[in-house]
Design an enzyme around this catalytic site. Structure first.
Site, PDB file in Angstrom:
ATOM      1  N   HIS A 126     -67.571  55.547 -24.649  1.00 25.19           N
ATOM      2  CA  HIS A 126     -67.489  56.800 -23.887  1.00 25.19           C
ATOM      3  C   HIS A 126     -68.892  57.413 -23.872  1.00 25.19           C
ATOM      4  O   HIS A 126     -69.660  57.223 -24.821  1.00 25.19           O
ATOM      5  CB  HIS A 126     -66.513  57.713 -24.637  1.00 25.19           C
ATOM      6  CG  HIS A 126     -66.160  58.982 -23.945  1.00 25.19           C
ATOM      7  ND1 HIS A 126     -66.978  60.083 -23.943  1.00 25.19           N
ATOM      8  CD2 HIS A 126     -65.070  59.341 -23.245  1.00 25.19           C
ATOM      9  CE1 HIS A 126     -66.390  61.066 -23.280  1.00 25.19           C
ATOM     10  NE2 HIS A 126     -65.233  60.637 -22.841  1.00 25.19           N
ATOM     11  N   ASP A 203     -65.769  55.864 -33.348  1.00 27.52           N
ATOM     12  CA  ASP A 203     -65.254  56.915 -32.477  1.00 27.52           C
ATOM     13  C   ASP A 203     -63.744  56.719 -32.401  1.00 27.52           C
ATOM     14  O   ASP A 203     -63.258  55.793 -31.743  1.00 27.52           O
ATOM     15  CB  ASP A 203     -65.922  56.778 -31.101  1.00 27.52           C
ATOM     16  CG  ASP A 203     -65.290  57.690 -30.059  1.00 27.52           C
ATOM     17  OD1 ASP A 203     -64.276  58.340 -30.359  1.00 27.52           O
ATOM     18  OD2 ASP A 203     -65.832  57.730 -28.931  1.00 27.52           O
ATOM     19  N   GLN A 206     -59.449  57.796 -29.433  1.00 28.38           N
ATOM     20  CA  GLN A 206     -58.226  57.182 -28.886  1.00 28.38           C
ATOM     21  C   GLN A 206     -57.324  56.595 -29.960  1.00 28.38           C
ATOM     22  O   GLN A 206     -56.108  56.544 -29.788  1.00 28.38           O
ATOM     23  CB  GLN A 206     -58.594  56.082 -27.870  1.00 28.38           C
ATOM     24  CG  GLN A 206     -59.293  56.592 -26.636  1.00 28.38           C
ATOM     25  CD  GLN A 206     -58.432  57.553 -25.809  1.00 28.38           C
ATOM     26  OE1 GLN A 206     -57.211  57.494 -25.827  1.00 28.38           O
ATOM     27  NE2 GLN A 206     -59.087  58.450 -25.089  1.00 28.38           N
ATOM     28  N   LYS A 229     -56.312  65.343 -28.306  1.00 27.36           N
ATOM     29  CA  LYS A 229     -55.706  64.035 -27.995  1.00 27.36           C
ATOM     30  C   LYS A 229     -54.676  63.658 -29.058  1.00 27.36           C
ATOM     31  O   LYS A 229     -53.990  62.660 -28.946  1.00 27.36           O
ATOM     32  CB  LYS A 229     -56.785  62.953 -27.930  1.00 27.36           C
ATOM     33  CG  LYS A 229     -57.794  63.174 -26.799  1.00 27.36           C
ATOM     34  CD  LYS A 229     -58.741  62.004 -26.710  1.00 27.36           C
ATOM     35  CE  LYS A 229     -60.045  62.351 -26.042  1.00 27.36           C
ATOM     36  NZ  LYS A 229     -59.990  62.277 -24.579  1.00 27.36           N
ATOM     37  N   CYS A 369     -65.748  58.696 -17.973  1.00 27.94           N
ATOM     38  CA  CYS A 369     -66.909  58.940 -18.847  1.00 27.94           C
ATOM     39  C   CYS A 369     -67.381  57.638 -19.483  1.00 27.94           C
ATOM     40  O   CYS A 369     -67.732  57.618 -20.678  1.00 27.94           O
ATOM     41  CB  CYS A 369     -66.603  59.976 -19.926  1.00 27.94           C
ATOM     42  SG  CYS A 369     -66.127  61.562 -19.268  1.00 27.94           S
TER      43      CYS A 369
HETATM   44  N1  PMP Z   1     -64.640  59.109 -27.172  1.00 27.44           N
HETATM   45  C1  PMP Z   1     -63.562  58.601 -26.562  1.00 27.44           C
HETATM   46  C2  PMP Z   1     -63.204  57.157 -26.782  1.00 27.44           C
HETATM   47  C3  PMP Z   1     -62.791  59.402 -25.732  1.00 27.44           C
HETATM   48  O1  PMP Z   1     -61.720  58.901 -25.116  1.00 27.44           O
HETATM   49  C4  PMP Z   1     -63.165  60.759 -25.551  1.00 27.44           C
HETATM   50  C5  PMP Z   1     -62.376  61.676 -24.630  1.00 27.44           C
HETATM   51  N2  PMP Z   1     -62.065  61.097 -23.391  1.00 27.44           N
HETATM   52  C6  PMP Z   1     -64.271  61.244 -26.227  1.00 27.44           C
HETATM   53  C7  PMP Z   1     -64.986  60.394 -27.023  1.00 27.44           C
HETATM   54  C8  PMP Z   1     -64.725  62.662 -26.099  1.00 27.44           C
HETATM   55  O2  PMP Z   1     -63.782  63.520 -26.640  1.00 27.44           O
HETATM   56  P1  PMP Z   1     -63.911  65.117 -26.462  1.00 27.44           P
HETATM   57  O3  PMP Z   1     -64.119  65.346 -24.988  1.00 27.44           O
HETATM   58  O4  PMP Z   1     -62.611  65.614 -26.969  1.00 27.44           O
HETATM   59  O5  PMP Z   1     -65.069  65.555 -27.278  1.00 27.44           O
END
Ligand code: PMP
Length: 411
Positions: A126, A203, A206, A229, A369
């Site tokens: 991401h 990270d 998910q 999430k 993203c």
């Molecule tokens: N890493 C991953 C794998 C994600 O799916 C996301 C959110 N789509 C993020 C980071 C970023 O999370 P946040 O916007 O809650 O900071």
């Protein structure tokens, strides 16, 4: 331990007010939990309890409410630690979310790196696990190396040793992809990273919503996830790190709450976790997250995972029957979350999402993203359906019927 109640999808859905009693009265087919999951009633109740009974600032006042708020905030930290399998709750730092956690790490751990040191990320990441490291690379002359992905959207771990040198200080990879759903082989990553003395950050945005973890047993050093999430409120998340590593890291942000003593002659910082929680933290949100992980920690995840895998299998089978549809990610269900990204020849993901929205099916369309990953697969974007324990066969039926209709009408 009391045995967990066997997973019951209908009862699970009832615990999510927006799904149990959808706005407008029409069934809501929410298949966008990878972006933001719905909030569980237990978290809403905890936030309300705090706002109506214990609202005050934390770690500051001596009055009754301040102490009650501080207790509730500390309890939330302990609940998160339990969910992560962490014995020392002070290793749990509340942040604004996964992005906040990674920026904290990039600034603070990053400040200990020297020019020429390396950080390994991957094509699967991401943007929030890419851009903070790029910014660090610019600030400190650190070199970013990029592990490729395989054709089926997994980290290409066969190529990991070739991407690691003795200069690599941190391997920063996604535990589970928000596009392909691939779950990483953490054991192999840790073993290979350790061989060159690199630390490992995962990270978990998910993976964390898919059941309790045992982070120390994984052998990693740092972990991040977001509450929104994980069935909790927005605006809060967590960075976990091993105590000696966190204690060796300087603060990221300065301000109230993160100090032992301030004077113009010099300031002494507080120990962990407060050193990394400058200013008034997201108190109500953290308390809500504490309740959310409490709820998630009590779920029968063997049952929930089997339920999610069955729905994911139905979607993958359904897509195989749709003309021009192609999944970006593993074809099977092994080591894979219910995050399913796909393209359909001749159809723009936004058009697909809009068409499905008319049937109350919430999907995500775009680059998720993860533009480097889109580039790797030669697409500008995909449509994505993502499954959570509260999803049902009716959600999958509505998705597949809507996709058939979209192809017939639009392609
Ligand atoms: N890493 C991953 C794998 C994600 O799916 C996301 C959110 N789509 C993020 C980071 C970023 O999370 P946040 O916007 O809650 O900071």
């Amino acid at each position: 331990m009391t045995p967990k109640k066997p997973f019951d999808p209908a009862a699970c859905r009832e615990e999510f007010p927006l799904l149990a009693d959808p706005p407008g009265g029409k069934p809501m087919h929410y298949l966008d939990s990878a972006a933001t999951a719905q909030t569980v009633a237990a978290a809403l109740r905890a936030v309300r309890r705090h706002e109506t009974m214990t609202r005050a600032n934390v770690l500051r006042g001596v009055h009754f409410l301040a102490e009650a708020a501080t207790d509730a905030y500390d309890q939330a930290r302990r609940a998160v630690a339990r969910y992560l399998g962490v014995a020392d709750a002070e290793e749990v730092i509340f942040t604004g979310g996964t992005t906040g956690s990674i920026n904290l790490l990039a600034h603070s751990f990053g400040s200990l790196l020297a020019e020429g040191d390396e950080i390994l990320v991957s094509e699967l990441e991401h943007h929030s696990n890419i851009v903070p490291w790029q910014m660090l690379a610019e600030r400190r002359g650190v070199r970013l190396r990029v592990l490729p992905v395989t054709e089926d959207g997994r980290l290409d771990l066969d190529r990991l040793p070739a991407h690691l040198s003795a200069r690599c200080k941190l391997v920063a990879l996604t535990h589970a992809s928000n596009v392909t759903g691939a779950i990483a082989d953490v054991g192999r990553i840790v073993e290979t990273a350790r061989a060159v003395g690199a630390r490992v950050f995962l990270d978990g945005a998910q993976r964390a919503p898919q059941g309790p973890l045992d982070l120390p047993a994984l052998g990693i050093d740092f972990y991040a996830f977001s509450s929104h999430k994980l069935y909790g409120p927005t605006g809060v998340g967590v960075l976990w790190g091993r105590r000696p590593l966190l204690e060796a890291m300087p603060p990221f942000m300065g301000g109230g709450g993160m100090i032992e003593q301030v004077s113009f002659a010099g300031t002494r910082y507080a120990g962990i976790p407060r050193r990394f929680e400058a200013g008034t933290p997201p108190i109500a949100e953290a308390i809500g997250l504490g309740a959310a992980v409490g709820w998630a920690g009590g779920l029968d995840w063997a049952g929930a995972t089997a339920h999610e895998a069955r729905l994911t299998g139905r979607i993958l089978d359904g897509l195989a029957g749709i003309r021009g549809a192609k999944v970006i990610g593993p074809a099977g269900l092994q080591n894979r979350l219910g995050v399913i990204a796909f393209t359909i020849d001749g159809l723009h993901p936004h058009d697909v999402c809009q068409w499905l929205d008319r049937r109350n099916v919430a999907l995500r369309g775009g680059h998720h993203c993860a533009q480097p990953l889109m580039e790797r697969f030669g697409v500008a974007g995909t449509t994505r359906a993502s499954i959570a324990p509260y999803n049902s066969d009716a959600d999958v039926d509505a998705l597949l019927a809507g996709l058939d209709e979209a192809v017939a009408r639009l392609a």
